[in-house]
Design a protein around this motif. Structure first.
Motif, short mmCIF file in Angstrom:
data_model
loop_
_atom_site.label_atom_id
_atom_site.label_comp_id
_atom_site.label_asym_id
_atom_site.label_seq_id
_atom_site.Cartn_x
_atom_site.Cartn_y
_atom_site.Cartn_z
N HIS A 58 0.84 -1.20 0.00
CA HIS A 58 0.00 0.00 0.00
C HIS A 58 0.87 1.26 0.00
O HIS A 58 0.59 2.24 -0.71
CB HIS A 58 -0.92 -0.01 1.22
CG HIS A 58 -2.08 0.93 1.12
ND1 HIS A 58 -1.98 2.27 1.36
CD2 HIS A 58 -3.37 0.71 0.79
CE1 HIS A 58 -3.15 2.85 1.19
NE2 HIS A 58 -4.02 1.92 0.85
N TYR B 99 2.49 1.55 -3.48
CA TYR B 99 1.54 1.79 -4.57
C TYR B 99 0.87 3.17 -4.47
O TYR B 99 0.72 3.87 -5.46
CB TYR B 99 0.48 0.70 -4.57
CG TYR B 99 -0.39 0.68 -5.81
CD1 TYR B 99 0.08 0.15 -7.00
CD2 TYR B 99 -1.69 1.19 -5.78
CE1 TYR B 99 -0.72 0.14 -8.15
CE2 TYR B 99 -2.49 1.18 -6.91
CZ TYR B 99 -2.00 0.65 -8.09
OH TYR B 99 -2.79 0.65 -9.21
N LEU C 250 -6.10 -2.04 -2.38
CA LEU C 250 -5.07 -2.64 -3.23
C LEU C 250 -5.69 -3.37 -4.41
O LEU C 250 -6.72 -4.04 -4.26
CB LEU C 250 -4.23 -3.62 -2.42
CG LEU C 250 -3.21 -3.04 -1.44
CD1 LEU C 250 -2.55 -4.18 -0.67
CD2 LEU C 250 -2.16 -2.21 -2.17
N LEU D 250 -1.90 -7.17 -6.31
CA LEU D 250 -1.07 -6.89 -5.14
C LEU D 250 -1.58 -7.65 -3.91
O LEU D 250 -0.79 -8.07 -3.07
CB LEU D 250 -1.04 -5.38 -4.86
CG LEU D 250 -0.23 -4.54 -5.85
CD1 LEU D 250 -0.25 -3.07 -5.46
CD2 LEU D 250 1.22 -5.04 -5.93
#
Length: 354
Positions: free
Chosen positions: A129, A132, A154, A158
């Motif tokens: 997290h 990203y 997510l 992922l």
């Protein structure tokens, strides 16, 4: 007369001490929270395994073929043994407690395995997290309600990757216990109820003494290969369902929020477990066959993963890899549902105690 400037040493020292105290407090809280998650994950796994161990025992005997049921000469060797026949065979040879044979080994294996799986999945999800989205996530409250929060859930891939890495981490750390469990539950007792192995410690010691320490890692390759897709599909499915069906945010009381979240975890966890179990079952069968080779009463020998795959297919056909698949699906739904539901419940009950 010029007044001396006030010294900033004491102020700087005080600020530094406050920063050190804050960092120390955050570190302590982080360690305590990790411990809490590990304990909750381990207990959730133990609850689920004990509740579904009879189904798991039937599934294991169906996979390994070490069930002691003799086929008549008029039938072919490919005739399927039904779960009901296996159930009766267990009761006849070992009694009602035979349905929970290997449960002690299961619990010794499951507690560390599931504590690592759930806590490391939370950790990997937090890392993913951060990478990203560029901001951290509170794993205690990862069921977002607003559209903006939902958009920061997510992506499925992922979630899959986080779960897969968590599964491989746990499998690598606890594999000898898994092998011992496989040998205990994958064989039926001999004549007079005599068991080949007596407990997890006995199994590990006998295996190491008679076959060498390396034998404790027989079947580790398919285990690690299977852990990535299995846990990945399981956690990925849960993440996908949470994204598709976000929790309602309309005027829920505290008790309602708790109940709603646990039910969601039960349903999503069950769906994830069935999906993962169905797609990775052939690999699990190969893993069990490799674990049993060299054990007492087993004569088949394989030179690794692909040799086991080739010989088993040549002798039995594709059907052999799916023996016990139906009972496994029946087992996986309640097993993973209880795991995810119990983990969520225990996390919420223990929050503030660590």
């Amino acid at each position: 007369m010029k007044q001396p400037e006030p010294s900033t040493d004491s102020g700087s020292s005080s600020l530094q001490r406050q920063e050190e105290t804050t960092v120390s407090s955050q570190t302590t809280h982080g360690a305590a929270d990790l411990t809490r998650r590990m304990v909750c994950g381990g207990l959730a796994g133990m609850i689920a395994k004990t509740a579904t161990n009879p189904l798991d025992r039937i599934r294991m005997l169906s996979q390994t073929g070490e069930h002691g049921i003799k086929l008549s000469s008029s039938t072919t060797t490919t005739k399927r043994i039904t779960p009901l026949q296996l159930y009766k065979s267990i009761l006849q040879n070992e009694g009602i407690l035979g349905l929970w044979a290997g449960n002690g080994a299961n619990l010794l294996r499951v507690f560390p395995a599931k504590s690592i799986v759930f806590s490391s999945n939370d950790f990997y999800r937090g890392v993913a997290h951060t990478l990203y989205f560029g901001n951290d996530v509170d794993n205690n409250n990862n069921n977002y309600t607003t559209q903006q929060q939902k958009q920061q859930q997510l992506p499925w891939m992922l979630s899959f990757l986080s779960g897969g890495l968590a599964g491989m981490t746990a499998s690598a750390a606890t594999y000898p216990l898994d092998l011992a469990r496989g040998r205990i539950t994958g064989k039926l007792a001999g004549p007079g109820g005599k068991k080949h192995y007596k407990g997890i410690v006995n199994t590990v010691l006998i295996t190491a003494r008679e076959e060498g320490v390396r034998a404790l890692y027989k079947g580790v390759t398919p285990t690690l290969l299977g852990a990535m897709p299995y846990e990945g599909i399981k956690f990925g499915t849960v993440g996908m369902l949470e994204r598709a069906f976000p929790k309602s945010s309309t005027g829920e009381e505290q008790g309602g929020v708790l109940s709603n979240n646990i039910i969601r975890k039960l349903v999503f966890g069950g769906a994830g477990g069935v999906s993962a179990g169905l797609l990775t079952y052939p690999n699990d069968t190969i893993r069990r066959l490799l674990q049993l080779q060299g054990s007492k009463g087993t004569t088949e020998h394989f030179d690794g993963y692909f040799d086991c795959l080739r010989k088993t297919y040549a002798k039995y056909g594709i059907e052999r890899f799916y023996r016990g698949a139906f009972i496994n699906i029946v087992r996986m739904a309640p097993n993973t549902a209880i795991q995810f539901g119990s983990y969520e419940l225990l996390k919420q009950m223990s929050e503030g105690y660590f």
